[in-house]
Scaffold this active site. Structure first.
Site, PDB file in Angstrom:
ATOM      1  N   HIS A  78     -20.573  38.200 -16.714  1.00  0.00           N
ATOM      2  CA  HIS A  78     -20.737  39.196 -17.775  1.00  0.00           C
ATOM      3  C   HIS A  78     -20.047  38.653 -19.020  1.00  0.00           C
ATOM      4  O   HIS A  78     -19.071  37.902 -18.904  1.00  0.00           O
ATOM      5  CB  HIS A  78     -20.021  40.509 -17.433  1.00  0.00           C
ATOM      6  CG  HIS A  78     -20.619  41.278 -16.304  1.00  0.00           C
ATOM      7  ND1 HIS A  78     -20.060  41.320 -15.064  1.00  0.00           N
ATOM      8  CD2 HIS A  78     -21.713  42.080 -16.250  1.00  0.00           C
ATOM      9  CE1 HIS A  78     -20.777  42.098 -14.267  1.00  0.00           C
ATOM     10  NE2 HIS A  78     -21.799  42.573 -14.962  1.00  0.00           N
ATOM     11  N   ASP A  81     -16.407  39.505 -18.792  1.00  0.00           N
ATOM     12  CA  ASP A  81     -15.599  38.869 -17.734  1.00  0.00           C
ATOM     13  C   ASP A  81     -14.756  37.748 -18.332  1.00  0.00           C
ATOM     14  O   ASP A  81     -13.723  37.378 -17.780  1.00  0.00           O
ATOM     15  CB  ASP A  81     -16.489  38.221 -16.653  1.00  0.00           C
ATOM     16  CG  ASP A  81     -17.260  39.240 -15.824  1.00  0.00           C
ATOM     17  OD1 ASP A  81     -16.851  40.400 -15.777  1.00  0.00           O
ATOM     18  OD2 ASP A  81     -18.282  38.843 -15.224  1.00  0.00           O
ATOM     19  N   GLU A 210     -32.173  44.874 -13.564  1.00  0.00           N
ATOM     20  CA  GLU A 210     -31.602  45.167 -12.235  1.00  0.00           C
ATOM     21  C   GLU A 210     -31.429  46.669 -12.086  1.00  0.00           C
ATOM     22  O   GLU A 210     -30.728  47.308 -12.874  1.00  0.00           O
ATOM     23  CB  GLU A 210     -30.256  44.459 -12.087  1.00  0.00           C
ATOM     24  CG  GLU A 210     -29.568  44.782 -10.767  1.00  0.00           C
ATOM     25  CD  GLU A 210     -28.223  44.066 -10.600  1.00  0.00           C
ATOM     26  OE1 GLU A 210     -27.960  43.087 -11.311  1.00  0.00           O
ATOM     27  OE2 GLU A 210     -27.441  44.523  -9.748  1.00  0.00           O
ATOM     28  N   ASP A 276     -30.010  39.242  -6.436  1.00  0.00           N
ATOM     29  CA  ASP A 276     -28.592  39.449  -6.106  1.00  0.00           C
ATOM     30  C   ASP A 276     -28.475  39.661  -4.605  1.00  0.00           C
ATOM     31  O   ASP A 276     -29.103  40.587  -4.045  1.00  0.00           O
ATOM     32  CB  ASP A 276     -28.040  40.688  -6.837  1.00  0.00           C
ATOM     33  CG  ASP A 276     -27.570  40.369  -8.249  1.00  0.00           C
ATOM     34  OD1 ASP A 276     -27.675  39.196  -8.666  1.00  0.00           O
ATOM     35  OD2 ASP A 276     -27.091  41.296  -8.934  1.00  0.00           O
ATOM     36  N   ASP A 288     -21.342  46.486  -1.550  1.00  0.00           N
ATOM     37  CA  ASP A 288     -21.396  45.049  -1.864  1.00  0.00           C
ATOM     38  C   ASP A 288     -20.698  44.175  -0.826  1.00  0.00           C
ATOM     39  O   ASP A 288     -19.819  43.368  -1.151  1.00  0.00           O
ATOM     40  CB  ASP A 288     -20.764  44.782  -3.251  1.00  0.00           C
ATOM     41  CG  ASP A 288     -21.641  45.287  -4.390  1.00  0.00           C
ATOM     42  OD1 ASP A 288     -22.869  45.327  -4.236  1.00  0.00           O
ATOM     43  OD2 ASP A 288     -21.084  45.634  -5.455  1.00  0.00           O
ATOM     44  N   ASP A 318     -23.775  38.379  -5.445  1.00  0.00           N
ATOM     45  CA  ASP A 318     -23.202  39.574  -6.080  1.00  0.00           C
ATOM     46  C   ASP A 318     -22.644  40.511  -5.008  1.00  0.00           C
ATOM     47  O   ASP A 318     -23.235  41.535  -4.681  1.00  0.00           O
ATOM     48  CB  ASP A 318     -24.265  40.283  -6.932  1.00  0.00           C
ATOM     49  CG  ASP A 318     -23.633  41.383  -7.769  1.00  0.00           C
ATOM     50  OD1 ASP A 318     -22.389  41.454  -7.807  1.00  0.00           O
ATOM     51  OD2 ASP A 318     -24.377  42.186  -8.363  1.00  0.00           O
TER      52      ASP A 318
HETATM   53  C1  XLS Z   1     -23.591  46.504 -10.235  1.00  0.00           C
HETATM   54  C2  XLS Z   1     -24.412  45.352 -10.421  1.00  0.00           C
HETATM   55  C3  XLS Z   1     -23.768  44.316 -11.283  1.00  0.00           C
HETATM   56  C4  XLS Z   1     -24.857  43.474 -11.870  1.00  0.00           C
HETATM   57  C5  XLS Z   1     -24.505  42.756 -13.097  1.00  0.00           C
HETATM   58  O1  XLS Z   1     -23.752  47.262  -9.330  1.00  0.00           O
HETATM   59  O2  XLS Z   1     -24.797  44.797  -9.198  1.00  0.00           O
HETATM   60  O3  XLS Z   1     -22.852  43.574 -10.553  1.00  0.00           O
HETATM   61  O4  XLS Z   1     -25.376  42.606 -10.924  1.00  0.00           O
HETATM   62  O5  XLS Z   1     -24.039  43.639 -14.062  1.00  0.00           O
HETATM   63 MG    MG Z   2     -24.213  46.227  -5.689  1.00  0.00          MG
HETATM   64 MG    MG Z   3     -26.067  43.143  -8.900  1.00  0.00          MG
END
Ligand code: XLS
Ligand code: MG
Ligand code: MG
Length: 413
Positions: A78, A81, A210, A276, A288, A318
Protein backbone atom coordinates in the site's frame (compact mmCIF):
# COMPACT_ATOMS: atom_id res chain seq x y z
CA UNK A 1 4.15 -31.18 35.21
CA UNK A 2 6.21 -30.68 32.04
CA UNK A 3 9.46 -28.77 32.38
CA UNK A 4 8.91 -25.18 31.14
CA UNK A 5 10.89 -24.21 28.02
CA UNK A 6 13.24 -21.28 28.74
CA UNK A 7 12.77 -18.31 26.40
CA UNK A 8 16.37 -18.61 25.20
CA UNK A 9 15.65 -22.15 23.88
CA UNK A 10 12.32 -21.44 22.20
CA UNK A 11 13.55 -20.26 18.78
CA UNK A 12 15.83 -23.29 18.53
CA UNK A 13 12.89 -25.54 19.35
CA UNK A 14 10.72 -23.90 16.67
CA UNK A 15 13.57 -24.26 14.17
CA UNK A 16 14.22 -27.90 15.03
CA UNK A 17 10.55 -28.82 14.71
CA UNK A 18 10.28 -26.89 11.44
CA UNK A 19 13.19 -29.00 10.13
CA UNK A 20 11.48 -32.10 11.48
CA UNK A 21 8.55 -31.29 9.18
CA UNK A 22 10.85 -32.39 6.36
CA UNK A 23 12.46 -29.16 5.21
CA UNK A 24 11.18 -26.93 2.44
CA UNK A 25 11.75 -25.90 -1.15
CA UNK A 26 14.96 -24.00 -1.83
CA UNK A 27 14.78 -20.22 -2.26
CA UNK A 28 15.72 -20.71 -5.94
CA UNK A 29 12.83 -23.15 -6.46
CA UNK A 30 10.41 -20.78 -4.70
CA UNK A 31 11.44 -17.89 -6.91
CA UNK A 32 10.20 -19.74 -10.01
CA UNK A 33 6.59 -19.09 -8.94
CA UNK A 34 4.95 -15.69 -9.38
CA UNK A 35 4.46 -15.29 -5.64
CA UNK A 36 4.34 -11.80 -4.20
CA UNK A 37 4.78 -10.92 -0.56
CA UNK A 38 2.80 -7.92 0.64
CA UNK A 39 4.59 -5.43 2.85
CA UNK A 40 1.52 -5.27 5.07
CA UNK A 41 1.30 -9.04 5.59
CA UNK A 42 4.78 -9.36 7.06
CA UNK A 43 4.49 -6.07 8.96
CA UNK A 44 1.09 -6.92 10.46
CA UNK A 45 1.45 -6.66 14.23
CA UNK A 46 -1.65 -8.63 15.23
CA UNK A 47 -3.75 -5.55 15.93
CA UNK A 48 -7.10 -6.91 14.69
CA UNK A 49 -10.39 -5.47 15.92
CA UNK A 50 -10.48 -5.87 19.74
CA UNK A 51 -6.82 -6.95 19.71
CA UNK A 52 -3.67 -5.17 20.79
CA UNK A 53 -0.53 -5.79 18.73
CA UNK A 54 1.57 -8.82 19.66
CA UNK A 55 4.56 -8.12 17.42
CA UNK A 56 7.13 -5.35 17.02
CA UNK A 57 6.97 -3.09 13.95
CA UNK A 58 9.13 -4.08 10.97
CA UNK A 59 10.06 -1.78 8.09
CA UNK A 60 10.26 -2.48 4.38
CA UNK A 61 14.03 -2.96 4.38
CA UNK A 62 13.75 -5.90 6.73
CA UNK A 63 10.68 -7.35 4.99
CA UNK A 64 12.30 -7.19 1.56
CA UNK A 65 15.53 -8.73 2.88
CA UNK A 66 13.65 -11.57 4.56
CA UNK A 67 11.49 -12.22 1.49
CA UNK A 68 14.71 -12.40 -0.55
CA UNK A 69 16.19 -14.97 1.83
CA UNK A 70 13.03 -17.08 1.76
CA UNK A 71 12.80 -16.93 -2.04
CA UNK A 72 9.70 -14.75 -2.50
CA UNK A 73 10.62 -12.96 -5.71
CA UNK A 74 8.02 -10.16 -5.80
CA UNK A 75 6.84 -7.55 -3.31
CA UNK A 76 3.61 -5.53 -3.09
CA UNK A 77 2.61 -2.58 -0.94
CA UNK A 78 0.00 0.00 0.00
CA UNK A 79 1.18 3.59 -0.44
CA UNK A 80 0.89 4.20 3.32
CA UNK A 81 2.73 0.98 4.25
CA UNK A 82 5.93 2.71 3.20
CA UNK A 83 5.24 6.46 3.01
CA UNK A 84 3.48 8.51 5.71
CA UNK A 85 0.09 9.86 4.57
CA UNK A 86 1.28 13.45 4.88
CA UNK A 87 4.23 12.84 2.53
CA UNK A 88 2.20 11.24 -0.24
CA UNK A 89 2.12 13.30 -3.42
CA UNK A 90 4.89 15.60 -2.17
CA UNK A 91 8.57 15.63 -3.04
CA UNK A 92 9.23 13.89 0.29
CA UNK A 93 7.89 10.59 -1.05
CA UNK A 94 10.74 10.11 -3.53
CA UNK A 95 13.36 9.46 -0.84
CA UNK A 96 11.35 6.41 0.27
CA UNK A 97 10.95 5.27 -3.35
CA UNK A 98 14.69 5.43 -3.79
CA UNK A 99 15.31 3.40 -0.63
CA UNK A 100 12.74 0.82 -1.70
CA UNK A 101 14.30 0.51 -5.17
CA UNK A 102 17.69 -0.03 -3.54
CA UNK A 103 16.36 -2.66 -1.12
CA UNK A 104 14.59 -4.52 -3.95
CA UNK A 105 17.69 -4.45 -6.15
CA UNK A 106 20.03 -5.62 -3.39
CA UNK A 107 17.79 -8.57 -2.55
CA UNK A 108 16.86 -9.57 -6.08
CA UNK A 109 13.14 -8.74 -5.75
CA UNK A 110 10.79 -6.85 -8.04
CA UNK A 111 7.79 -4.76 -7.11
CA UNK A 112 4.75 -6.46 -8.66
CA UNK A 113 1.84 -4.41 -7.34
CA UNK A 114 0.94 -1.15 -5.62
CA UNK A 115 -2.34 -0.29 -3.96
CA UNK A 116 -3.83 2.79 -2.33
CA UNK A 117 -4.92 2.68 1.29
CA UNK A 118 -8.48 4.03 1.10
CA UNK A 119 -9.80 2.67 4.39
CA UNK A 120 -7.58 3.26 7.46
CA UNK A 121 -7.10 7.01 7.76
CA UNK A 122 -9.92 9.17 9.17
CA UNK A 123 -10.16 10.95 5.82
CA UNK A 124 -11.93 7.80 4.53
CA UNK A 125 -14.61 7.78 7.26
CA UNK A 126 -17.24 8.37 4.57
CA UNK A 127 -15.45 5.99 2.18
CA UNK A 128 -13.35 6.77 -0.89
CA UNK A 129 -16.47 7.92 -2.77
CA UNK A 130 -17.85 10.20 -0.06
CA UNK A 131 -20.33 13.01 -0.76
CA UNK A 132 -17.65 15.63 -0.16
CA UNK A 133 -16.18 16.68 -3.53
CA UNK A 134 -12.94 17.61 -1.75
CA UNK A 135 -12.54 14.09 -0.34
CA UNK A 136 -13.19 12.65 -3.79
CA UNK A 137 -10.66 14.99 -5.34
CA UNK A 138 -8.17 13.87 -2.70
CA UNK A 139 -9.01 10.23 -3.51
CA UNK A 140 -8.40 10.79 -7.23
CA UNK A 141 -5.05 12.40 -6.42
CA UNK A 142 -4.11 9.52 -4.12
CA UNK A 143 -4.89 6.75 -6.62
CA UNK A 144 -3.15 8.75 -9.35
CA UNK A 145 -0.13 9.15 -7.12
CA UNK A 146 -0.08 5.40 -6.47
CA UNK A 147 -0.04 4.80 -10.22
CA UNK A 148 2.99 7.06 -10.46
CA UNK A 149 4.68 5.31 -7.52
CA UNK A 150 3.93 1.97 -9.18
CA UNK A 151 5.60 2.97 -12.42
CA UNK A 152 8.63 4.33 -10.60
CA UNK A 153 8.94 1.07 -8.64
CA UNK A 154 8.52 -1.09 -11.75
CA UNK A 155 5.09 -2.51 -10.82
CA UNK A 156 2.77 -4.09 -13.38
CA UNK A 157 -0.43 -4.16 -11.33
CA UNK A 158 -2.47 -1.72 -9.25
CA UNK A 159 -5.07 -3.07 -6.84
CA UNK A 160 -8.13 -1.34 -5.39
CA UNK A 161 -9.80 -2.66 -2.28
CA UNK A 162 -12.05 0.31 -1.48
CA UNK A 163 -12.76 -0.40 2.20
CA UNK A 164 -16.17 0.94 3.24
CA UNK A 165 -17.69 1.68 -0.11
CA UNK A 166 -21.16 1.60 1.37
CA UNK A 167 -22.94 2.63 4.52
CA UNK A 168 -23.25 1.98 8.21
CA UNK A 169 -26.88 3.08 8.30
CA UNK A 170 -29.31 2.70 5.44
CA UNK A 171 -30.75 5.65 3.61
CA UNK A 172 -27.91 8.07 4.32
CA UNK A 173 -26.36 7.80 0.86
CA UNK A 174 -27.58 7.43 -2.70
CA UNK A 175 -25.98 4.19 -3.86
CA UNK A 176 -26.10 5.10 -7.55
CA UNK A 177 -24.19 8.34 -6.89
CA UNK A 178 -21.63 6.56 -4.72
CA UNK A 179 -20.96 4.01 -7.45
CA UNK A 180 -20.56 6.74 -10.08
CA UNK A 181 -18.21 8.65 -7.78
CA UNK A 182 -16.16 5.54 -7.16
CA UNK A 183 -15.93 5.06 -10.92
CA UNK A 184 -14.57 8.62 -11.14
CA UNK A 185 -11.65 7.59 -8.92
CA UNK A 186 -10.86 4.52 -11.01
CA UNK A 187 -11.16 6.63 -14.17
CA UNK A 188 -8.74 9.17 -12.72
CA UNK A 189 -6.24 6.37 -11.99
CA UNK A 190 -6.53 5.05 -15.56
CA UNK A 191 -6.11 8.53 -17.06
CA UNK A 192 -3.05 9.16 -14.95
CA UNK A 193 -1.70 5.78 -15.97
CA UNK A 194 -2.07 6.57 -19.66
CA UNK A 195 -0.11 9.80 -19.14
CA UNK A 196 2.64 8.36 -16.95
CA UNK A 197 3.12 5.15 -18.93
CA UNK A 198 3.40 7.12 -22.19
CA UNK A 199 5.89 9.49 -20.58
CA UNK A 200 8.03 6.66 -19.19
CA UNK A 201 7.63 4.32 -22.17
CA UNK A 202 6.25 1.56 -19.96
CA UNK A 203 3.17 -0.61 -20.50
CA UNK A 204 0.10 0.62 -18.64
CA UNK A 205 -0.64 -1.06 -15.32
CA UNK A 206 -3.35 -3.66 -14.96
CA UNK A 207 -5.92 -2.12 -12.62
CA UNK A 208 -7.53 -4.79 -10.46
CA UNK A 209 -10.61 -4.36 -8.28
CA UNK A 210 -10.84 -6.40 -5.08
CA UNK A 211 -14.19 -7.13 -3.46
CA UNK A 212 -14.90 -8.02 0.17
CA UNK A 213 -18.48 -8.68 1.32
CA UNK A 214 -18.25 -7.10 4.78
CA UNK A 215 -15.83 -5.74 7.35
CA UNK A 216 -15.25 -2.94 8.03
CA UNK A 217 -18.68 -3.23 9.51
CA UNK A 218 -20.51 -1.26 6.83
CA UNK A 219 -22.81 -2.65 4.13
CA UNK A 220 -20.78 -2.83 0.94
CA UNK A 221 -21.90 -1.69 -2.51
CA UNK A 222 -19.52 -3.96 -4.43
CA UNK A 223 -19.41 -7.00 -2.14
CA UNK A 224 -18.31 -9.72 -4.56
CA UNK A 225 -16.15 -10.22 -7.61
CA UNK A 226 -19.35 -10.69 -9.61
CA UNK A 227 -20.61 -7.29 -8.46
CA UNK A 228 -17.31 -5.83 -9.58
CA UNK A 229 -17.60 -7.49 -12.98
CA UNK A 230 -20.98 -5.84 -13.36
CA UNK A 231 -19.44 -2.52 -12.29
CA UNK A 232 -16.66 -2.87 -14.89
CA UNK A 233 -19.29 -3.45 -17.57
CA UNK A 234 -21.74 -0.84 -16.25
CA UNK A 235 -20.71 1.99 -18.57
CA UNK A 236 -19.43 4.07 -15.62
CA UNK A 237 -15.78 3.35 -16.43
CA UNK A 238 -14.09 5.27 -19.22
CA UNK A 239 -11.45 2.54 -19.71
CA UNK A 240 -13.10 -0.79 -18.83
CA UNK A 241 -10.41 -2.59 -20.85
CA UNK A 242 -7.79 -1.40 -18.33
CA UNK A 243 -9.73 -2.71 -15.34
CA UNK A 244 -9.96 -6.32 -14.16
CA UNK A 245 -10.19 -8.22 -10.91
CA UNK A 246 -8.08 -9.16 -7.93
CA UNK A 247 -10.29 -11.74 -6.25
CA UNK A 248 -9.22 -12.83 -2.78
CA UNK A 249 -9.86 -16.48 -1.93
CA UNK A 250 -11.27 -15.78 1.54
CA UNK A 251 -13.34 -12.78 0.46
CA UNK A 252 -15.36 -15.05 -1.81
CA UNK A 253 -15.65 -17.75 0.84
CA UNK A 254 -16.80 -15.15 3.37
CA UNK A 255 -20.07 -14.58 1.55
CA UNK A 256 -20.63 -18.29 1.04
CA UNK A 257 -19.44 -18.61 -2.54
CA UNK A 258 -17.45 -21.45 -4.01
CA UNK A 259 -14.19 -19.59 -4.70
CA UNK A 260 -13.42 -21.84 -7.67
CA UNK A 261 -16.75 -20.93 -9.28
CA UNK A 262 -16.16 -17.21 -8.60
CA UNK A 263 -12.74 -17.51 -10.24
CA UNK A 264 -14.27 -19.36 -13.19
CA UNK A 265 -16.68 -16.47 -13.75
CA UNK A 266 -13.76 -14.02 -13.72
CA UNK A 267 -11.84 -16.26 -16.14
CA UNK A 268 -14.61 -16.46 -18.71
CA UNK A 269 -14.94 -12.67 -18.53
CA UNK A 270 -11.19 -12.39 -19.26
CA UNK A 271 -10.74 -10.41 -16.03
CA UNK A 272 -8.80 -12.72 -13.72
CA UNK A 273 -5.61 -10.68 -13.56
CA UNK A 274 -4.38 -10.92 -9.97
CA UNK A 275 -5.20 -13.26 -7.09
CA UNK A 276 -4.88 -12.77 -3.31
CA UNK A 277 -4.21 -16.13 -1.71
CA UNK A 278 -5.11 -17.13 1.83
CA UNK A 279 -7.62 -19.29 3.68
CA UNK A 280 -10.36 -19.10 6.31
CA UNK A 281 -13.95 -19.94 7.03
CA UNK A 282 -17.32 -19.39 5.36
CA UNK A 283 -19.58 -16.58 6.56
CA UNK A 284 -17.07 -15.30 9.12
CA UNK A 285 -14.63 -12.48 9.68
CA UNK A 286 -11.70 -11.84 7.32
CA UNK A 287 -9.25 -13.97 9.30
CA UNK A 288 -6.68 -14.18 6.48
CA UNK A 289 -5.19 -17.52 7.50
CA UNK A 290 -2.24 -18.87 5.48
CA UNK A 291 -3.08 -20.64 2.22
CA UNK A 292 -4.12 -24.29 2.56
CA UNK A 293 -4.37 -24.43 6.36
CA UNK A 294 -8.16 -24.68 6.39
CA UNK A 295 -9.39 -25.85 3.00
CA UNK A 296 -6.56 -27.74 1.26
CA UNK A 297 -8.90 -29.81 -0.92
CA UNK A 298 -10.72 -26.72 -2.14
CA UNK A 299 -7.37 -25.06 -2.76
CA UNK A 300 -6.20 -28.03 -4.81
CA UNK A 301 -9.34 -27.69 -6.90
CA UNK A 302 -8.82 -23.95 -7.33
CA UNK A 303 -5.29 -24.51 -8.58
CA UNK A 304 -6.41 -27.25 -10.97
CA UNK A 305 -8.78 -24.71 -12.52
CA UNK A 306 -6.11 -22.01 -12.75
CA UNK A 307 -3.44 -24.37 -14.12
CA UNK A 308 -5.78 -25.81 -16.71
CA UNK A 309 -6.72 -22.34 -17.93
CA UNK A 310 -3.19 -20.94 -18.06
CA UNK A 311 -3.59 -18.28 -15.35
CA UNK A 312 -0.22 -16.50 -15.29
CA UNK A 313 -0.82 -13.54 -12.96
CA UNK A 314 0.58 -13.09 -9.48
CA UNK A 315 -0.33 -15.10 -6.41
CA UNK A 316 -0.25 -12.46 -3.70
CA UNK A 317 0.26 -13.85 -0.19
CA UNK A 318 -2.42 -11.63 1.35
CA UNK A 319 -2.74 -13.37 4.69
CA UNK A 320 -1.94 -12.43 8.24
CA UNK A 321 0.44 -14.44 10.37
CA UNK A 322 -1.61 -15.27 13.49
CA UNK A 323 -1.22 -13.20 16.64
CA UNK A 324 0.39 -16.21 18.30
CA UNK A 325 3.32 -16.14 15.87
CA UNK A 326 6.34 -14.10 16.98
CA UNK A 327 8.40 -11.67 14.90
CA UNK A 328 10.93 -14.46 14.51
CA UNK A 329 8.17 -16.93 13.58
CA UNK A 330 6.79 -14.68 10.81
CA UNK A 331 9.91 -15.25 8.70
CA UNK A 332 11.08 -18.59 10.12
CA UNK A 333 7.74 -20.41 9.91
CA UNK A 334 4.80 -18.41 8.61
CA UNK A 335 6.05 -17.26 5.18
CA UNK A 336 8.20 -20.27 4.22
CA UNK A 337 5.46 -22.74 5.13
CA UNK A 338 2.76 -20.74 3.33
CA UNK A 339 4.91 -20.59 0.20
CA UNK A 340 5.72 -24.30 0.40
CA UNK A 341 2.09 -25.34 0.86
CA UNK A 342 1.21 -23.27 -2.18
CA UNK A 343 3.97 -24.86 -4.30
CA UNK A 344 3.01 -28.35 -3.15
CA UNK A 345 -0.64 -27.75 -4.01
CA UNK A 346 0.37 -26.28 -7.38
CA UNK A 347 2.45 -29.36 -8.14
CA UNK A 348 -0.42 -31.60 -7.02
CA UNK A 349 -2.72 -29.69 -9.35
CA UNK A 350 -0.37 -30.73 -12.16
CA UNK A 351 -0.69 -34.34 -11.02
CA UNK A 352 -4.48 -34.05 -11.05
CA UNK A 353 -4.45 -32.71 -14.59
CA UNK A 354 -2.27 -35.56 -15.86
CA UNK A 355 -3.78 -38.31 -13.71
CA UNK A 356 -4.89 -41.20 -15.98
CA UNK A 357 -7.90 -42.12 -13.84
CA UNK A 358 -9.24 -38.57 -13.81
CA UNK A 359 -8.46 -38.11 -17.48
CA UNK A 360 -10.23 -41.27 -18.56
CA UNK A 361 -13.22 -40.59 -16.33
CA UNK A 362 -13.52 -37.02 -17.59
CA UNK A 363 -13.26 -38.06 -21.22
CA UNK A 364 -15.88 -40.77 -20.74
CA UNK A 365 -18.25 -38.25 -19.14
CA UNK A 366 -17.72 -35.88 -22.04
CA UNK A 367 -18.38 -38.65 -24.57
CA UNK A 368 -21.72 -39.45 -22.91
CA UNK A 369 -23.54 -42.79 -23.02
CA UNK A 370 -24.21 -44.71 -26.22
CA UNK A 371 -27.70 -45.35 -27.58
CA UNK A 372 -29.13 -42.15 -26.17
CA UNK A 373 -32.05 -40.59 -27.95
CA UNK A 374 -31.58 -36.87 -27.47
CA UNK A 375 -35.33 -36.30 -27.94
CA UNK A 376 -36.25 -38.61 -25.09
CA UNK A 377 -35.55 -37.82 -21.44
CA UNK A 378 -35.97 -41.40 -20.20
CA UNK A 379 -33.54 -42.86 -22.71
CA UNK A 380 -31.01 -40.06 -22.04
CA UNK A 381 -31.13 -40.65 -18.30
CA UNK A 382 -30.73 -44.40 -18.77
CA UNK A 383 -27.82 -44.00 -21.22
CA UNK A 384 -25.81 -41.86 -18.76
CA UNK A 385 -26.79 -43.48 -15.48
CA UNK A 386 -23.67 -45.58 -14.84
CA UNK A 387 -21.28 -42.99 -16.26
CA UNK A 388 -22.34 -40.36 -13.75
CA UNK A 389 -20.99 -42.46 -10.87
CA UNK A 390 -17.61 -41.24 -12.16
CA UNK A 391 -18.25 -37.82 -10.56
CA UNK A 392 -17.87 -39.37 -7.14
CA UNK A 393 -14.90 -41.44 -8.27
CA UNK A 394 -13.17 -38.26 -9.51
CA UNK A 395 -13.74 -36.64 -6.10
CA UNK A 396 -12.26 -39.73 -4.42
CA UNK A 397 -9.23 -39.59 -6.70
CA UNK A 398 -8.68 -35.90 -5.90
CA UNK A 399 -8.63 -36.71 -2.20
CA UNK A 400 -6.23 -39.60 -2.88
CA UNK A 401 -3.89 -37.22 -4.65
CA UNK A 402 -4.18 -34.67 -1.83
CA UNK A 403 -3.38 -37.28 0.80
CA UNK A 404 -0.72 -39.06 -1.23
CA UNK A 405 -2.79 -42.27 -1.33
CA UNK A 406 -2.34 -42.56 -5.10
CA UNK A 407 1.36 -43.13 -4.44
CA UNK A 408 0.62 -46.08 -2.24
CA UNK A 409 0.41 -44.41 1.16
CA UNK A 410 -1.47 -46.86 3.37
CA UNK A 411 -2.20 -47.20 7.06
CA UNK A 412 -2.04 -50.52 8.83
CA UNK A 413 -5.21 -51.56 10.55
C1 XLS B 1 -8.35 -6.35 2.90
C2 XLS B 1 -7.72 -6.58 1.64
C3 XLS B 1 -6.44 -5.82 1.49
C4 XLS B 1 -6.17 -5.66 0.03
C5 XLS B 1 -5.28 -4.56 -0.33
O1 XLS B 1 -9.16 -7.10 3.35
O2 XLS B 1 -7.51 -7.94 1.41
O3 XLS B 1 -5.41 -6.48 2.15
O4 XLS B 1 -5.73 -6.85 -0.53
O5 XLS B 1 -5.76 -3.36 0.18
MG1 MG C 1 -8.76 -10.88 3.53
MG1 MG D 1 -6.69 -8.82 -0.31
Amino acid sequence: MKKPVPVKDQQALVERLTQACGGGYSPAARRKYFLSGPQWAAAYQGQALFHAPTREPVGFEQVIRKYGEIGIGWWSTHDTDVIPTQDLGSERQWAAVERIGKALGENGLECSMVTTETFYHAVWAGGPAAESPQVREYCAARVGNTVELGHRLGARYAVYWPGSLGYYVQGAIDETRTLAWYADAINAACERDLEVSAKLGRPALKHCLEAKPFEPQAEILLPTSDAMLAFIGSGLLTHPEMVGLNPEYLHELMWGAAPRAALARALVAGKLWHFDINDGYRLKHDVDIGVGLVNPLDWLNVLVLLRSHGYNGPFNLDYKPPRTTSNFGVFAVSFPTAVDRFITLWEMAGEVISDPVIQEATEALKAGGADANSRDAESLAAANRELLTLHELIAHRLVQILLGLHRGRTYSI
